[in-house]
Enzyme design. Structure first.
Site, short mmCIF file in Angstrom:
data_model
loop_
_atom_site.label_atom_id
_atom_site.label_comp_id
_atom_site.label_asym_id
_atom_site.label_seq_id
_atom_site.Cartn_x
_atom_site.Cartn_y
_atom_site.Cartn_z
N HIS A 34 31.47 50.98 43.91
CA HIS A 34 32.22 51.63 42.84
C HIS A 34 32.55 50.59 41.77
CE1 HIS A 34 35.66 49.76 44.76
NE2 HIS A 34 35.48 50.47 45.87
N GLY A 36 35.15 48.96 41.17
CA GLY A 36 35.81 47.77 41.69
C GLY A 36 34.80 46.72 42.13
N HIS A 37 33.79 47.16 42.86
CA HIS A 37 32.71 46.24 43.25
C HIS A 37 32.00 45.69 42.02
CE1 HIS A 37 32.77 48.86 47.00
NE2 HIS A 37 33.00 47.66 47.49
N GLY A 147 37.72 41.15 46.21
CA GLY A 147 38.75 41.90 45.52
C GLY A 147 40.12 41.67 46.14
N ASP A 150 42.06 43.99 49.11
CA ASP A 150 42.09 43.51 50.49
C ASP A 150 42.69 42.11 50.50
OD1 ASP A 150 40.68 45.79 51.71
OD2 ASP A 150 38.99 45.08 50.53
N VAL A 176 40.95 47.04 40.78
CA VAL A 176 40.54 48.02 39.76
C VAL A 176 41.07 49.38 40.19
CG1 VAL A 176 38.60 49.10 38.56
CG2 VAL A 176 38.50 46.67 39.17
N LEU A 184 40.78 51.77 43.59
CA LEU A 184 39.44 52.23 43.94
C LEU A 184 39.10 51.81 45.36
CD1 LEU A 184 37.31 51.58 40.72
CD2 LEU A 184 38.41 53.68 41.46
#
Length: 286
Positions: A34, A36-37, A147, A150, A176, A184
């Site tokens: 998504h 975020g990735h 991210g 986590d 994000v 996300l």
């Protein structure tokens, strides 16, 4: 974009890249990519000569009653997302190629992995640390991007790299979010409509806690009680797994906001366990 599935081939490619003195940026993922990735890939693309992204749903980090079998997967869509981000190599190993049938070696990062998700998922971070170590050995990156959603995972990996002298720079990037504040997550697809409406209150509860800290409230119990009341009132479909305030580096609980503190939550909905966090700062640091 090159797609590589064989770990030995990936390792050979990575050794060649290092011999060529290339800066290799690495984004490890479990796929179902998504935005975020993509933000992590964009950061890697900006700072690396070669960007490698792994797609690997790691069985070692799932417990017996967790969602390994139904974790969302969409390889074709992941290819498109990675290609659009300018990824050079997509590493897609099979579990059988990553773990020998009699594999018996694991990496455990004590202390920092004990609380939060580690308390309710006792073998989770052992699986994370083990697979990330293996991926680092195969991809041999200059730096790796993770991210901050986590955040405990980021702390575990940072400690592991420090303690084992692994020559990889660990980079954390901001969460994000959707327009309504929901972080996300690949697991958001499992939320029912009503759960999706309530899920943003996880972030809002943490925001409220951070605002109390910024206003001068230092007592963690007061801050967490306010956040918990918000979740109870506005996200009743979710069961709070944990709602805690911890030190950003050690992930150990704190009692007062004397410096930066992570407010972290995990909420279990019917088919999705969502995590989120916010950094809380005292007034002089806000």
């Amino acid at each position: 974009m090159r797609i590589v599935s064989d770990p030995k081939q990936m390792q050979k490619i990575s050794m060649d890249l290092r011999n060529e003195r290339k800066i290799v940026g690495f984004v490890p993922t479990m796929g179902f990519l998504h935005q975020g990735h993509k933000s992590l890939m964009d950061h890697a693309r900006e700072h690396a000569d070669v960007v490698v992204v792994s797609l690997f749903v790691n069985p070692a980090q799932f417990g017996p009653n967790e969602d390994l079998d139904r974790y969302p997967r969409d390889l074709e869509r992941d290819r498109e997302v990675a290609a659009s981000a300018g990824v050079d190599i997509l590493f897609t190993p099979d579990p059988a190629a990553m773990y020998a049938p009699d594999a018996s070696t694991f990496v455990t990062v004590e202390g920092v992995s004990a609380g939060l998700c580690g308390a309710s998922r006792p073998t989770h971070f052992r699986g994370v640390a083990t697979v990330v170590t293996k991926l680092f050995m195969l991809v041999n990156p200059t730096f790796a991007v993770f991210g901050e959603k986590d955040r405990q995972q980021l702390a575990v990996i940072s400690r592991m790299v420090r303690d084992l002298n692994i020559p990889v720079a660990v980079v954390g990037r901001p969460i994000v979010r959707e327009a309504d504040g929901l972080a996300l997550s690949s697991r958001n697809v499992f939320l029912s409509r009503d759960e999706r409406d309530q899920a943003p209150w996880i972030n809002k509860a943490l925001e409220a806690g951070a605002a109390l800290a910024a206003s001068g409230i230092r007592d963690v119990k007061t801050i967490l009680a306010a956040a918990r009341d918000i979740l109870a009132a506005y996200a009743p479909l979710g069961a709070v797994d944990y709602l805690e305030a911890v030190d950003p580096d050690s992930m150990q609980p704190v009692e007062t906001v004397a410096g930066p503190v992570v407010l972290a939550a995990a909420v279990q909905f019917s088919r999705a366990r969502l995590i989120d966090n916010r950094l809380a700062l005292p007034p002089h640091e806000s």
